[in-house]
Structure formats: structure tokens, C-alpha cells
Design an enzyme around this catalytic site. Structure first.
Site, mmCIF file in Angstrom:
data_model
loop_
_atom_site.group_PDB
_atom_site.id
_atom_site.type_symbol
_atom_site.label_atom_id
_atom_site.label_comp_id
_atom_site.label_asym_id
_atom_site.label_seq_id
_atom_site.Cartn_x
_atom_site.Cartn_y
_atom_site.Cartn_z
ATOM 1 N N SER A 30 0.807 -1.234 0.000
ATOM 2 C CA SER A 30 0.000 0.000 0.000
ATOM 3 C C SER A 30 0.838 1.280 0.000
ATOM 4 C CB SER A 30 -0.953 0.043 1.201
ATOM 5 O OG SER A 30 -1.761 -1.100 1.206
ATOM 6 N N THR A 208 14.589 1.212 3.919
ATOM 7 C CA THR A 208 14.870 1.340 2.480
ATOM 8 C C THR A 208 16.154 0.597 2.134
ATOM 9 O OG1 THR A 208 13.692 3.418 2.307
ATOM 10 C CG2 THR A 208 15.415 3.040 0.668
ATOM 11 N N CYS A 401 -25.627 -0.158 -13.548
ATOM 12 C CA CYS A 401 -25.779 -1.612 -13.614
ATOM 13 C C CYS A 401 -26.824 -2.081 -12.600
ATOM 14 C CB CYS A 401 -24.414 -2.283 -13.438
ATOM 15 S SG CYS A 401 -24.351 -3.912 -14.209
ATOM 16 N N HIS A 527 -21.106 0.151 -17.386
ATOM 17 C CA HIS A 527 -20.264 0.781 -16.354
ATOM 18 C C HIS A 527 -19.471 1.950 -16.926
ATOM 19 C CE1 HIS A 527 -20.765 -2.103 -13.034
ATOM 20 N NE2 HIS A 527 -20.995 -2.966 -14.014
ATOM 21 N N GLU A 529 -18.073 4.316 -15.371
ATOM 22 C CA GLU A 529 -16.999 4.791 -14.486
ATOM 23 C C GLU A 529 -15.608 4.368 -14.959
ATOM 24 O OE1 GLU A 529 -19.240 2.475 -13.773
ATOM 25 O OE2 GLU A 529 -18.509 0.924 -12.403
#
Ligand code: GLN
Length: 560
Positions: A30, A208, A401, A527, A529
Site C-alpha cells: 500500500s 529502504t 448496472c 459501467h 466509471e
């Protein structure tokens, strides 16, 4: 077009090399690898290069189609009907990369293909192994994408997961081999890491260093580091990271925390010259950069003329990624209308009781309501209540939808008086299956009973909201659903006032419905989007937000 001019033989494949950038991540997940890869792609496009984005996902699922939105976020659908990881949505929003089934490579697909070849006897009795057979399959898929889009200058390959994960090893090994085979001036490693802040506000570079060490153990020396940090790293920290990680000191970049929007990241990287360093390392001559479109996104964001509250009624509202493309498309439409879109996420199951109460949504004070796609029965009747509220309160409503199917069920129940009107997805025994499987509809024989997936054409009826939005008669949008408007009810639905506003070119399937006597009440079976961009909002989202803005201004004027 940029070519290295280098031909090389990779077992039996002879091909002309593109330039490759492999984007990996370390320390933790993430970190925004997808956004970083996409932003780099966007910058290269701003310099006139053609990029092609590829995602490698280490999971064993063949595609994302069966993965729970709660766990994995939305499924992004490509024109050719592939159900892919949501990172492809980022690629679509940031770049113009061609995106098809081939741009999403999963461990499941790779193993499936290798095992199929083994069963067909194509390995001539050899022992089939991770190296070279799995890695060859990965390499041939990556190079196939490059070959299929011959104008591509740079292929950016994002490797999912974190270095050190067992699952990512074959992908990193394939990247290592490709960097070796193409030569360092044709293939780069960009590695994303985290610089955490400890008590006292000190930034720590050790994770790192360890992450780069893990890359080196895989045989890959990162060329460029992008460090996620709370603030811009100072020169001393950058030099320290460069020295200990064996990268050039101008090749350490900061992806610092932004509280505006992810669409600022291309500009943040541009200001640090990430694209110039990448081009230099790839031996591509630098060209003029035109960042006007990205600059304009930020200019519009900083000067909103108001705030519209959009209620999103769905069953996956706890996880933002589950409706990612919808939220992004609303944001783009806000930019286009000069307003900030404030999301009001409403779990549909809480609207089920007390059933049908008309004031159900009054307290949320929304200027528009959106019901996105979804599967399964939970929370459905809360959505029906929400749609009824929007229809009666004349609040702009956008059904996508499932959200269109909900409009039809609600109309059947309230206007036509069929208390049991339903989709056969939720009640197989209903006396009024207003939404049903095609195979349950007697007059439609030439469509299979499987999911309608990918791009298809719709023809729009004139004098409808959808026609006004697109400004044309024919459109192409992507589908992902099984159930359809039941043709047996067309007559009763239209005679009672529901407008059928778009159809498949053969006229057999209803693609859009519209409420009569309502400022903006529209549902589409596809859809939209997936095709919205920050630099070009989708016309349906644009018009929905325009209607919500008009309502917000009306409400404010009345309150004065
Ligand atoms: N569950 C509905 C169907 O399969 C709607 C699907 C969706 O919203 N994507 O038709």
C-alpha cells in the site's frame, strides 16, 4: 518511436526490444506503487512518448473476477472483457496505455498456461520448473504486450506485492533476466520504499536500505528509488540513501504525502525531474514536456465554487477501493463542474428498515444519489427504498448496472403496484420478474446465459438525458452483469411512464432507463466509471454532478 535498435535471441523468440521499466515495491504494501507507475507513465506521455502499462499480480487467482470487493477492491473491466486488478483503472485514468486482457498477468494465468502446455506434451519430456518455464512464460507475456502495441516506446511493468514475498519471486526473476538480456540502457528497475518517521519526527532510511538489499539478493540493482515519506527528503537523506543503496544521488525521489489528490503526483515527480532521469537512463532523448492538462486539474481543484453532497448507497461502502472507479469518476465530474464532491457513503442494509419509509434519506442532506454495481441479495431492498426516495424527492439519481435494475424493480413495485416485483437474482419465484436472466426470457434466444462482459454498442433514443450527455446516437461502453431488463414488461413499464432510453443495436436489450418528471433520474446497464479521467470527466458523471449542483444551488437559494 524510440527503439534501442538491439535484436536479441531469447530461446526461440526473436524480437525487437522496446524500453522497459520494472516497478517494484519494498518495506510494506500500500505504498502507492500503482499510482507511482501510472504517474511516471503520465509524465512520459507528456513528453510525447507512447507508454504501455502492464500489471503482474502474484496471486494464484486466474483473474480478479471472483475476488471479493471487500478484500481486493473493485474489479476493473477492460474493453475485451477481462476482469482485472483495480490498478488497471489507475493506468486508464493517468495514461492512454492500451489496456486489454494481455496487460494483466497473474500467477494463476502463468501456471495455467504452463500446465496446459505440459499436458499437450510441448515440453518434450523435460522436467517443468519455475526457472526457466514459469519465468519464460512471464517474459513471453510481457514481450507479447509490447509486440501487440507496436507504437509503444516504453513498457512499464508493475510487479505486485513486496520484495521478499515468496509469491513475487518468479516475477522479479523474470524482470532480472529481462534487464540482463535487454541491457541496462533498455530496461530499468524503479523501486518504491517507505521512509518512516519515528518519535521526534526523525526520518529513518534503514528499511529502504534493507529493501534494496533484498532486491540485490534477487540480482536486481534498482536504478531509481522512489521513497514514500511524510515530507520531501532533504539532500542529506537523499545522499545517504544513494550511497548505501548504490544508486546515483539524483536518482532518489520523494513521494511525499499529499492531502489534495493523487493526481498531483505527476506534477510532484515532474518537479523532481523523475521523468528526465528515467529518460536519460533509458537513452531516450528528452523532449518538450506539456503538463497543461495535469496543471489544469490542480487549478480547477483549488478553485471550487461550491460543495455537492453525493450519497452512494451500496453494500461495500466500508472499503473505499470497492467502488474506486465510481468515486474517481465523481471526483473528475466535480472538477469539470467546478465543485467539490463530498461523498456520503451509506450502507444499503441500514435502509432496509423500516421498509419503504419515504423520508428514509432526508437526514443525509444529499444533492444527488448514486447506486453502483453489485451482486447478491444483501441490502437490495435498502437500495430500492433509496431509489424511491430519490424519485419522489426529485433528487438527481444515477444508477449503474445494479443501480439501473433497482430503478426498474422500484418502478414495478411502486408505480405498477406489483409488491413482489424483483430480479430473479434475488427472488427466483417472484410473480413479476422485471429483471431476469436472458435464458429465462422466452423471446431472446441469441444471447448466452453467461456474464455480459466488456465493450459493446448501445443506440440512444433522442430527447433523453443520455442522448444529451453523449451528444450522439451510438456509444460504446463496458458491461459486467448477468441479468437484464425483462422484455416481457416493456409495454407496461413504458405505458406507465418509464422511459427506455437506450438499446443494443438489435433492439433486444434495454441499456438505459430514465424517470419521467424528474430533474435527472437515469440508470445504465453498463459501467461508465471505467472510462472517466481526471483530464476528461465521463459525460454521464459530468451531467449527474451538474444536476446535483443545480439542486444544491436551488436548495441554498431557498434557504436564503
Ligand atoms: N448483479 C447484477 C447482474 O448480474 C448487476 C451486476 C452489476 O451491477 N455489475 O446483472
Amino acid at each position: 518511436m524510440v527503439r534501442s535498435g538491439l535484436n536479441y535471441v531469447n530461446r526461440h523468440i526473436l524480437f525487437f526490444v522496446n524500453k522497459f521499466i520494472f516497478v517494484s515495491g519494498g518495506v510494506c504494501s500500500s505504498l502507492g506503487k500503482g499510482v507511482a507507475a501510472s504517474s511516471l507513465g503520465a509524465l512520459l506521455e507528456c513528453r510525447g512518448l507512447n507508454v504501455c502499462m502492464v500489471k503482474c499480480d502474484p496471486y494464484i487467482n486466474v483473474d480478479a473476477g471472483t475476488m471479493s470487493p471487500f478484500q481486493h477492491g473493485e474489479v476493473y473491466v477492460t474493453d475485451d472483457g477481462a476482469e482485472t486488478d483495480l490498478d488497471l483503472g489507475n493506468y486508464a485514468r493517468f495514461t492512454s496505455s492500451p489496456l486489454s486482457r494481455a496487460n494483466s498477468i497473474t500467477t494463476g494465468q502463468v501456471y495455467e498456461a504452463v500446465i496446459r502446455k505440459e499436458r499437450e506434451g510441448r515440453f518434450l519430456g523435460r522436467t517443468v520448473q519455475v526457472i526457466p518455464h514459469i519465468t519464460d512464460e512471464i517474459k513471453s507475456r510481457i514481450t507479447a504486450v509490447a509486440r501487440e502495441t507496436p507504437d509503444t516506446d516504453v513498457v512499464i511493468v508493475e510487479i505486485g506485492g513486496t520484495v521478499g514475498d515468496i509469491e513475487s519471486i518468479p516475477f522479479l526473476e523474470a524482470a532480472r533476466q529481462m534487464i540482463h538480456e535487454c541491457g541496462r540502457s533498455n530496461a530499468l528497475s524503479v523501486h518504491l520504499t517507505l521512509i518512516p518517521e519515528v518519535a521526534g519526527g526523525e526520518l529513518k532510511t534503514k528499511p529502504t536500505q534493507h529493501s534494496v538489499k533484498a532486491m540485490q539478493e534477487m540480482g536486481i540493482q534498482p536504478d531509481i528509488l522512489i521513497c514514500r515519506a511524510p515530507d520531501m527528503l532533504d539532500d542529506a537523506n537523499r545522499r545517504k540513501i544513494a550511497l548505501f543503496c548504490n544508486v546515483e544521488s539524483d536518482a532518489v525521489f520523494t513521494s511525499y504525502h499529499v492531502d489534495t489528490t493523487i493526481y498531483e503526483i505527476p506534477l510532484i515527480f515532474f518537479n523532481q525531474k523523475l521523468d528526465l532521469v528515467a529518460l536519460r537512463k533509458l537513452g531516450i532523448e528528452s523532449r518538450h514536456a506539456d503538463l497543461d492538462a495535469w496543471q489544469s486539474v490542480m487549478d480547477r481543484l483549488r478553485a471550487p465554487q461550491g460543495n455537492v453532497r453525493i450519497g452512494l448507497v451500496g453494500k461495500y461502502t466500508e472499503l473505499h477501493d470497492a467502488y474506486k472507479s465510481v468515486y474517481e469518476a465523481l471526483f473528475h465530474a466535480g472538477l469539470e463542474n467546478g465543485v467539490t464532491v463530498e461523498l456520503v457513503k451509506i450502507d444499503s442494509s441500514i435502509l432496509e428498515e423500516p421498509s419503504g419509509e419515504e423520508g428514509a434519506l432526508d437526514g443525509y442532506k444529499v444533492d444527488g444519489l448514486l447506486i453502483p454495481g453489485g451482486f447478491g441479495q444483501r441490502g437490495i431492498y435498502g437500495m430500492v427504498n433509496a431509489a424511491r426516495w430519490a424519485r419522489k424527492a426529485k433528487t438527481p439519481y444515477f444508477g449503474i448496472c445494479l443501480g439501473m435494475q433497482i430503478m426498474v424493480i422500484e418502478w414495478g413495485r411502486d408505480v405498477l403496484g406489483w409488491a413482489d416485483a424483483d430480479s430473479t437474482e434475488f427472488n427466483r419465484d417472484t410473480g413479476h420478474p422485471v429483471i431476469s436472466l436472458l435464458e429465462e426470457q422466452e423471446d431472446v434466444v441469441n444471447y448466452g446465459g453467461t456474464m455480459r462482459l466488456g465493450k459493446s454498442e448501445s443506440v440512444l433514443e433522442p430527447d433523453t438525458l443520455i442522448f444529451a450527455a453523449y451528444g450522439g446516437l451510438r456509444i460504446f461502453e463496458r458491461h459486467r452483469h448477468r441479468y437484464e431488463f425483462s422484455n416481457a414488461y416493456r409495454e407496461e413499464m413504458t405505458e406507465s411512464g418509464l422511459k427506455l432510453a437506450a438499446f443494443t443495436p438489435d433492439g433486444l436489450l434495454v441499456e438505459c432507463v430514465q424517470w419521467p418528471d424528474h430533474p435527472w433520474g437515469l440508470g445504465v446497464q453498463f459501467h461508465p466509471e471505467y472510462k472517466s479521467k481526471p483530464t476528461a470527466a465521463h459525460p454521464l458523471f459530468r451531467d449527474f454532478i451538474a444536476a446535483a449542483k443545480a439542486r444544491m444551488e436551488g436548495v441554498n437559494a431557498n434557504a436564503e
